[in-house]
Design an enzyme around this catalytic site. Structure first.
Site, PDB file in Angstrom:
ATOM      1  NE  ARG A 212      -3.677  -2.175   2.574  1.00 43.00           N
ATOM      2  CZ  ARG A 212      -3.309  -3.299   3.181  1.00 43.00           C
ATOM      3  NH1 ARG A 212      -2.119  -3.386   3.723  1.00 43.00           N
ATOM      4  NH2 ARG A 212      -4.121  -4.335   3.255  1.00 43.00           N
TER       5      ARG A 212
ATOM      6  CG  HIS B 136      -0.214 -11.592   7.828  1.00 45.57           C
ATOM      7  ND1 HIS B 136      -0.160 -10.270   7.468  1.00 45.57           N
ATOM      8  CD2 HIS B 136      -1.294 -11.696   8.656  1.00 45.57           C
ATOM      9  CE1 HIS B 136      -1.150  -9.606   8.050  1.00 45.57           C
ATOM     10  NE2 HIS B 136      -1.843 -10.448   8.771  1.00 45.57           N
TER      11      HIS B 136
HETATM   12  P1  NAD Z   1       1.725  -1.893   3.728  1.00 44.59           P
HETATM   13  O1  NAD Z   1       2.138  -2.230   2.334  1.00 44.59           O
HETATM   14  O2  NAD Z   1       0.283  -1.705   4.036  1.00 44.59           O
HETATM   15  O3  NAD Z   1       2.464  -0.558   4.229  1.00 44.59           O
HETATM   16  C1  NAD Z   1       3.837  -0.401   4.196  1.00 44.59           C
HETATM   17  C2  NAD Z   1       4.157   0.996   4.741  1.00 44.59           C
HETATM   18  O4  NAD Z   1       5.566   1.118   4.826  1.00 44.59           O
HETATM   19  C3  NAD Z   1       3.660   2.147   3.853  1.00 44.59           C
HETATM   20  O5  NAD Z   1       2.968   3.107   4.639  1.00 44.59           O
HETATM   21  C4  NAD Z   1       4.949   2.748   3.257  1.00 44.59           C
HETATM   22  O6  NAD Z   1       4.872   4.137   3.060  1.00 44.59           O
HETATM   23  C5  NAD Z   1       5.962   2.399   4.325  1.00 44.59           C
HETATM   24  N1  NAD Z   1       7.332   2.243   3.829  1.00 44.59           N
HETATM   25  C6  NAD Z   1       7.738   1.483   2.776  1.00 44.59           C
HETATM   26  N2  NAD Z   1       9.089   1.502   2.667  1.00 44.59           N
HETATM   27  C7  NAD Z   1       9.542   2.325   3.663  1.00 44.59           C
HETATM   28  C8  NAD Z   1      10.833   2.756   4.078  1.00 44.59           C
HETATM   29  N3  NAD Z   1      11.940   2.334   3.467  1.00 44.59           N
HETATM   30  N4  NAD Z   1      10.915   3.609   5.130  1.00 44.59           N
HETATM   31  C9  NAD Z   1       9.791   4.052   5.778  1.00 44.59           C
HETATM   32  N5  NAD Z   1       8.548   3.649   5.439  1.00 44.59           N
HETATM   33  C10 NAD Z   1       8.418   2.801   4.400  1.00 44.59           C
HETATM   34  O7  NAD Z   1       2.366  -2.976   4.671  1.00 44.59           O
HETATM   35  P2  NAD Z   1       1.722  -3.784   5.818  1.00 44.59           P
HETATM   36  O8  NAD Z   1       0.965  -2.876   6.746  1.00 44.59           O
HETATM   37  O9  NAD Z   1       2.784  -4.631   6.347  1.00 44.59           O
HETATM   38  O10 NAD Z   1       0.609  -4.697   5.095  1.00 44.59           O
HETATM   39  C11 NAD Z   1       0.854  -5.435   3.951  1.00 44.59           C
HETATM   40  C12 NAD Z   1       0.495  -6.880   4.134  1.00 44.59           C
HETATM   41  O11 NAD Z   1       1.006  -7.586   3.018  1.00 44.59           O
HETATM   42  C13 NAD Z   1       1.193  -7.471   5.323  1.00 44.59           C
HETATM   43  O12 NAD Z   1       0.222  -7.889   6.194  1.00 44.59           O
HETATM   44  C14 NAD Z   1       2.047  -8.620   4.799  1.00 44.59           C
HETATM   45  O13 NAD Z   1       1.446  -9.853   5.162  1.00 44.59           O
HETATM   46  C15 NAD Z   1       1.977  -8.550   3.330  1.00 44.59           C
HETATM   47  N6  NAD Z   1       3.260  -8.200   2.639  1.00 44.59           N
HETATM   48  C16 NAD Z   1       4.429  -8.734   3.067  1.00 44.59           C
HETATM   49  C17 NAD Z   1       5.623  -8.411   2.411  1.00 44.59           C
HETATM   50  C18 NAD Z   1       6.907  -9.011   2.913  1.00 44.59           C
HETATM   51  O14 NAD Z   1       6.890 -10.092   3.504  1.00 44.59           O
HETATM   52  N7  NAD Z   1       8.057  -8.341   2.715  1.00 44.59           N
HETATM   53  C19 NAD Z   1       5.611  -7.545   1.326  1.00 44.59           C
HETATM   54  C20 NAD Z   1       4.377  -7.016   0.894  1.00 44.59           C
HETATM   55  C21 NAD Z   1       3.213  -7.343   1.578  1.00 44.59           C
END
Ligand code: NAD
Length: 270
Positions: free
Chosen positions: A48, A135
């Site tokens: 997101r 998750h």
């Molecule tokens: P999200 O995608 O809803 O939000 C991520 C947030 O992190 C955003 O507000 C963004 O602006 C911020 N962000 C991104 N990079 C950043 C940085 N370098 N410094 C500061 N802020 C930064 O993430 P969420 O709330 O974890 O929800 C997504 C769902 O999808 C999770 O529940 C997870 O299960 C899954 N997911 C997991 C992965 C992974 O395992 N790496 C990746 C994508 C999604």
């Protein structure tokens, strides 16, 4: 509530970092709650954020429902092709992950609740028993008929060898990554453990999450009600900003080492 503006390391920002660094140093039971934002510096996009998978392609969210996956072989075949190319296989932990390893080594990390499915916390060096994966993980698959769990790599090898939708070798059931898809129930014991540790925290660090996904986002108000200080580190506003004692809006890879490992030199390239 105090806020660090993303534009800068001005005086007020430096003071706030110093204050939070002091809170971290004084705390004894820190609970970190991490989201996709901690792994974007490792090359795994979030969902997101501005460059997120769903921000750029809203249809992708619908395709990832459990019901579509179980009902439609074409959805599963597309999912397996996507898994082959997942960015997680090449990803390495970054400075944000390393900072949480330093925090654990300092003896103050009570638990690390993660929404992430990439296992980069464990690969960085956090103990598996500290990490609560609400998750699941993409590094395992689960059979939807018999429940057997096996390494993802074995299933991917079958896809590379030509199978488009590999079935369970034990019972022929449908295999899926061992993650929580939309429409799939969370594992109650895992969520219960996450909420229990949140209630035991004296400092909750919410990192890289929009804090919109429930019930895990509920760990923030729960910790606050139990008396923990709440620090949010995220580039953008979150659903819980009103509850934060400090909001650190900026890059996780800079802020987390500053507040968690101020005296440590993180490994080069981390
Ligand atoms: P999200 O995608 O809803 O939000 C991520 C947030 O992190 C955003 O507000 C963004 O602006 C911020 N962000 C991104 N990079 C950043 C940085 N370098 N410094 C500061 N802020 C930064 O993430 P969420 O709330 O974890 O929800 C997504 C769902 O999808 C999770 O529940 C997870 O299960 C899954 N997911 C997991 C992965 C992974 O395992 N790496 C990746 C994508 C999604």
């Amino acid at each position: 509530m105090s806020e660090l503006d993303p534009r800068g390391h001005d005086r007020a920002g430096a003071d706030l970092i110093a204050r939070v660094t002091d809170w971290v140093a004084q705390a004894r039971r820190i609970v970190a709650l991490t989201g996709a934002g901690i792994s974007t510096d490792s090359g795994i996009p979030d969902f997101r954020g501005p460059q997120g998978v769903w921000t750029r392609n809203p249809a992708a969210e619908k395709q990832s429902t459990l019901q579509n996956y179980l009902a439609d072989p074409a959805v599963r075949q597309a999912a397996w092709r996507g898994r082959l190319e997942h960015t997680a296989w090449q990803a390495r932990p970054n400075r944000g992950h390393q900072a949480l390893v330093a925090l654990e080594r300092s003896g103050r990390l009570h638990a690390l609740i993660t929404q992430n499915v990439d296992e980069l916390h464990q690969i960085a060096g956090n103990s598996p028993d500290k990490v609560i994966e609400v998750h699941g993980t993409i590094r395992r698959v689960m059979c939807w008929r018999c429940g057997q769990r096996t390494p993802m790599e074995q299933a991917l090898a079958r896809v590379r060898a030509g199978e488009t939708d590999p079935a369970c070798r034990q019972c022929g059931g449908i295999l899926k990554s061992d993650t929580i898809s939309f429409g799939q129930a969370l594992v109650p014991e895992v969520i219960d453990r996450a909420m229990t540790v949140a209630g035991e925290a004296d400092l909750l660090l919410a990192i890289g999450s929009t804090l919109q996904v429930y019930p895990v986002a509920g760990a923030v108000p729960l910790a606050a009600r139990a008396g923990a200080k709440v620090v949010i580190v995220n580039a953008e506003p979150t659903g819980m900003d009103d509850l934060a004692d400090a909001l650190l809006r900026g890059p996780i890879g800079e802020i987390l080492p500053a507040i968690c490992a101020p005296a440590e030199t993180l490994p080069p390239g981390a």
